[in-house]
Design a protein around this motif. Structure first.
Motif, mmCIF file in Angstrom:
data_model
loop_
_atom_site.group_PDB
_atom_site.id
_atom_site.type_symbol
_atom_site.label_atom_id
_atom_site.label_comp_id
_atom_site.label_asym_id
_atom_site.label_seq_id
_atom_site.Cartn_x
_atom_site.Cartn_y
_atom_site.Cartn_z
ATOM 1 N N LEU A 50 0.595 -1.169 0.051
ATOM 2 C CA LEU A 50 -0.196 0.340 -0.169
ATOM 3 C C LEU A 50 0.999 1.300 -0.110
ATOM 4 C CD1 LEU A 50 -2.732 -0.827 2.634
ATOM 5 C CD2 LEU A 50 -2.694 -1.147 0.223
ATOM 6 N N HIS A 66 -6.351 0.718 -2.968
ATOM 7 C CA HIS A 66 -4.852 0.231 -2.402
ATOM 8 C C HIS A 66 -4.875 2.082 -1.342
ATOM 9 C CE1 HIS A 66 -2.016 -2.663 -4.154
ATOM 10 N NE2 HIS A 66 -3.373 -3.246 -4.012
ATOM 11 N N LEU A 89 -5.337 2.365 2.632
ATOM 12 C CA LEU A 89 -4.293 3.447 3.144
ATOM 13 C C LEU A 89 -5.240 4.361 4.284
ATOM 14 C CD1 LEU A 89 -1.382 2.974 4.329
ATOM 15 C CD2 LEU A 89 -0.808 4.066 2.098
#
Length: 307
Positions: A14, A44, A48
């Motif tokens: 990530l 991704h 995050l």
């Protein structure tokens, strides 16, 4: 007292994607850098942001830039990625570990086993995990970073990936099958999300040939059992038609089928061993194309992968 588990912020996959977006200032450009689709890059970043609990990127007409929280994380991300790379180098990251590769069940398994056997001889400490299934499932595993490499099929020129070989689709049946051209074609097909199923039904509908789905299976074993029992017909790559089956076609009033191509796609994990396996696969198909009668050298797969 139960210790509260904090979400893992330092997933290098990530962080690598996040840093690529910040450097490129664009999801589209970052996708090319990390060899992912734009939707995977967006996913991704979303994961995050959920783990951090804050917005990390500012989307503006002129591009994408990190927020204040994003700048803080980017600083740490660069250090984490640098340390990760240094640790891999010092500890010999390619000396051991696991490489995960996926392929559709109708891919020539003799070719796959030959390639993996040659690779294992060069990297004896590495473990190989092979996943076989229908194309959409293999593609989904790659998008979810559950695979490092995937051999997939696509329509000619569609989608991404490194082209390996152009193949013919053919109609196939069990050796004893006698298909009545005046009756609806009994089909053995993969589930509705499979592109090959869509190709079959589209081609039959175009020529007005009635059909019925006699058998649906999520695996090739069920398809082969149906054909062996004479219950149905299906389509296969001509190059990997099982010996137990026979090709059928115009005599049974079945329409011609479009060619397709096998392609190689990469996951987001970077390692010298994965790069080597990817190059080995590409080289194999290039050599096969060059040796095939009527195919000029250089018209097959690319000789070098941009990896």
């Amino acid at each position: 007292m139960v210790e509260r588990q904090l979400p893992m912020l330092y997933d290098t996959i990530l962080l690598r994607t996040f840093a690529a977006v910040c450097d490129a200032g664009s999801f589209t450009k970052a996708a090319r850098v990390v060899n992912l689709t734009q939707s995977a890059v967006s996913l991704h970043v979303k994961r995050l942001e959920e783990r951090v609990g804050a917005q990390l990127l500012r989307r503006e007409p002129q591009g994408v830039s990190p927020t204040e929280q994003g700048e803080v994380l980017l600083s740490y991300a660069r250090r984490i990625l640098a340390l990760h790379k240094e640790a891999e180098r010092r500890l010999g990251g390619d000396a051991g570990g696991l490489i995960r590769i996926g392929a559709p069940e109708y891919f020539d398994l003799q070719t796959l086993s030959s390639l993996l056997r040659e690779f294992s001889a060069q990297y004896p400490a590495l473990r190989l995990q092979v996943e076989l299934g229908i194309g959409p499932d293999i593609a989904a595993m790659l998008e979810a970073d559950e695979l490092d490499l995937a051999i997939l099929s696509r329509e000619i020129g569609e989608g991404d990936g490194i082209a390996l070989s152009r193949e013919k689709r053919i109609w196939a049946a069990g050796q004893t099958m006698q298909l009545d051209p005046d009756e609806p074609a009994p089909l053995a097909l993969y589930p509705a999300n499979c592109r090959w199923r869509q190709v079959v039904l589209d081609r039959l509908d175009r020529v007005g040939r009635p059909w019925t789905v006699a058998v649906q299976s999520s695996g090739i074993a069920g398809i082969l059992a149906a054909l062996d029992a004479g219950l149905a017909i299906t389509i296969f790559p001509e190059s990997s038609l099982p010996e137990a089956l026979k090709p059928i076609g115009s005599a049974a009033a079945l329409p011609p089928l479009p060619d397709f191509e096998f392609v190689l796609r990469r996951g987001s994990v970077r390692s010298g061993a994965v790069d080597h396996l990817a190059q080995m696969i590409a080289n194999f198909f290039q050599l096969s194309a060059a040796l095939r009668p009527g195919v000029a050298a250089g018209n097959g797969a690319h000789a070098h992968l941009a990896i």
